[in-house]
Write an enzyme that holds these catalytic residues in place. Structure first.
Site, PDB file in Angstrom:
ATOM      1  CD  GLU A  58      27.035  17.479  26.332  1.00 32.59           C
ATOM      2  OE1 GLU A  58      25.671  17.504  26.912  1.00 32.59           O
ATOM      3  OE2 GLU A  58      26.744  18.639  26.755  1.00 32.59           O
ATOM      4  CG  HIS A  98      20.993  19.256  26.397  1.00 32.18           C
ATOM      5  ND1 HIS A  98      21.263  17.972  27.084  1.00 32.18           N
ATOM      6  CD2 HIS A  98      21.811  20.413  26.860  1.00 32.18           C
ATOM      7  CE1 HIS A  98      22.834  18.070  26.532  1.00 32.18           C
ATOM      8  NE2 HIS A  98      23.240  19.580  26.862  1.00 32.18           N
ATOM      9  CG  HIS A 150      25.622  20.174  22.475  1.00 32.94           C
ATOM     10  ND1 HIS A 150      24.190  20.358  22.542  1.00 32.94           N
ATOM     11  CD2 HIS A 150      26.194  20.713  23.719  1.00 32.94           C
ATOM     12  CE1 HIS A 150      24.360  20.106  23.781  1.00 32.94           C
ATOM     13  NE2 HIS A 150      24.910  20.340  24.436  1.00 32.94           N
ATOM     14  CG  HIS A 160      22.866  24.733  26.306  1.00 38.64           C
ATOM     15  ND1 HIS A 160      23.900  25.037  27.847  1.00 38.64           N
ATOM     16  CD2 HIS A 160      22.974  23.471  25.844  1.00 38.64           C
ATOM     17  CE1 HIS A 160      24.556  24.063  27.481  1.00 38.64           C
ATOM     18  NE2 HIS A 160      24.111  23.279  26.539  1.00 38.64           N
TER      19      HIS A 160
END
Lengths: 260, 260, 260, 260
Positions: free
Chosen positions: B99, B190, B118, B120
């Site tokens: 990613e 996500h 980034h 979760h």
């Protein structure tokens, strides 16, 4: 409705060894099985209850499971070999888990399964008792949950006065049937069982099934939820579960640090 | 709807180095990047998954990101340099994150952004899947959330059978477009991506975005919520984010104590 | 509506000392103030933000508060003396909290108050933003919450574009007025402030106010709640708060063990 | 409604010894009682408040309980012997718990009870105040909860201005009456009391009553819940509570490690 399997059972069982060990499992899977017991405790999937098994890598008709004890304390001398009937091979007087039939019957039904985790994790239990609700994949880490995990209702196979435990081959088979096309099954008022193609994958799935349940409990309270499509679930399993070694290595390091 | 980007990808990628490093980043940002990886784990923003990048302070067309691994374990030898196309400069055989396009395309689109997280985190995921719901600033520490964070729906750019991962420049660009006037974007099913003008600011925002989501989940269940006005959001960012060094220093001290 | 106090402020402030110290506070209250900073962090009431003050035991028109820093790291050399106007006496170049006016104006308004805790604890923030909802005493440990804690809406005194911080004597006075007959006031989108007749009592109240809020959030989702009566609240305060040394001693022991 | 028992009481009590000790309890139950205090704290059932008692194994008309202190700090020299009237036998100047009458009156009413835990655990308190709601067994580990735990409303025996504490034999008896056919009773706005046939069983039940409450709070928000049948509850108690030594041994090991 059948009522033949209810009644009370000692859940730590003295079991005479009725088969003989012919080949030793590889040291690697024994070591991974011990680590998995510790990791499942550290990650909050099991407390003093719950268990993980692995299929014997030298004899696919046998599996390995700790003796009756808290997973966080399992060591090499606690691993017992069982047949697919749930008979102990080398218990040698050690008490075994009453619920070994969960593992035995799933390994029998699903030759592709190499490891089985049974647990009562915190968000799975409430989801298992709400009528009309099913665990569904809602984030990319839990694609394996799919479009709705079956809920095993023990009353159908065991009547309405059981201790909810999978205490016989009969009940084990009834549970195992729910794994047709599913890798996780919730057990009403009890917990869940999840399977994988390796110890690492089964542990990964047990951890992220709990997270999916936790998130689903929260999201369902706010409104309509967008779940993964079937295509998304499959794609997530294919790409993300190729990475199960990444959390495993981190968890292993933590487990070792905590036991130093 | 475009379907060209779905399909399964290995999320740890072997990538040949296609550019060359010309100038070394300052030791300070490398040290901060390593600390940020540890802090994000300690503060519960990332688990074994999630990543943080920083723009190269000597070359604004490059950025730094750990190799494919759990953030809690990142050390100096794990930092890799990338181009804004997501090409590795000095991977030298180390596997990289699939990613990395999240980071590449945001750094390309937003010259003011110096760091990208980034993750979760636990309360962001459920908020990302409830139809009609948006994360909104509801307390002074999270003014940067603003009047409603966009939700990136990967189905619009990648079809309805992706693995939800930002696995290409195409998907990275589609995500980056949502950062027009926003510093945080939720990603359906996500997680989220958050940006800042420094590593410390991006880490601060990732921590407090999670808290805002957690509080919002709870408040929305009880009744109508008073969110921050646009003026309040802006004033909070201006005064409170001048203080990001205060939690940073505390988190850093904790991170070091835990790794001693 | 007044708009004179909004705008952005640096929340760590350089403040010239404008008064002189005449008498030293007792070592006991300084020691308790340091311990209280650590305990509030350990017990999850504050993170890197939030503060506790104590009235100077030799000069009731002065109070003590840490310099601008994370409470978990406060030591003896970080304690600063202030006047009831929020002017620093002996900052000597150390940056101070912008929000010292919370403490100054409450100590001015309430001569009975000896300690003040300002925090943003996890269950207080969501309760502060739900329209029509008030924190009410619902268990015996939190009788001091009473029949409904006031909610301070900064828009009434500062307009609708402030940074929500109590950054002036004007805003401090507006907040302090809500303490007429109340020992805890929620601050919309911000947190709460709680007062006590001693450091130990204020710390006790900050911990149990958070628990009351947490329990109230859960109970309100299930149905109509039986809160304490006014008589019960008063009786609980009288008997249970005579015991604040019991948790204090335990928390102190934990705080010392963690910092060893 | 009787109002004779309300009013404020010091909850740490100076109590003259009014009976004499005739026989020493076995070292085993004293050791277990100390461990139980630590375990209940470690497992989050008690904080600085809450207590556990055991019936004297040499004199069934006496019981043992720590002096007034935080359970996590209890040591051998803190154990006091009491009569079933709640009179101290050997306090020798040590302050005792005001609420010793909970224990005294339950031991008097229920000769089968060997241990009593009183606590205010996090999910029990909210369930105790929601009108029309009762704690019900919803998973196999908590069969002892049965078909609906009674809720003790102190206003019926003590009027509507008490401090909610069980501060007299009168209130203790009123509470104890609710244990007719039940092993756990919730106390409105206060917590719960749970009994067992041994220290290990009472500790087990206190831990899993909290979990049942936590899961029930979550499940009730989503829809109609399938609780255990009466037959299931009984079967679960019979088989699972034969295993209370399994979590006990794990908790004991943790408690010792934390206090090393």
């Amino acid at each position: 409705m059948c009522t033949s399997d209810h009644g009370n059972h000692p859940i730590a069982v003295d079991l005479a060894d009725t088969a003989t060990a012919s080949v030793a499992p590889s040291p690697e899977i024994v070591e991974d099985l011990i680590a998995a017991n510790h990791i499942l405790f550290d990650q909050g999937v099991v407390d003093a209850f719950g268990h993980i098994s692995v299929r014997h890598d030298g004899r696919p008709d046998r599996f390995l499971l700790a003796r009756n004890m808290a997973p966080s304390r399992v060591a090499a001398e606690d691993i017992v070999e069982f047949t697919l009937d749930g008979e102990a091979v080398n218990a040698a007087g050690r008490k075994v888990y009453l619920e070994r039939f969960i593992h035995a019957e799933i390994f029998r039904k699903r030759p592709d399964v190499m490891a089985v985790v049974h647990s009562h994790s915190h968000s799975i239990v409430p989801l298992s008792v709400v009528k009309g609700t099913r665990l569904k994949a809602m984030f990319h880490m839990a694609g394996f949950v799919g479009q709705g995990a079956p809920v095993f209702e023990i009353r159908e196979a065991g009547g309405d006065a059981t201790d909810l435990l999978i205490s016989s081959n009969h009940l084990g088979r009834a549970l195992a049937e729910h794994f047709d096309g599913h890798d996780i099954v919730l057990m009403r008022g009890h917990g869940s069982t999840v399977v994988g193609g390796s110890i690492k994958q089964a542990v990964y799935r047990a951890v992220y099934a709990e997270l999916n349940a936790r998130y689903q409990l929260q999201a369902m309270q706010l409104g309509e939820v967008t779940y993964l499509t079937e295509g998304e679930s499959r794609a997530c399993v294919a790409s993300i579960e190729a990475q199960v070694h990444r959390p495993w290595e981190m968890w292993l390091e933590q487990a070792r640090a905590r036991r130093r």
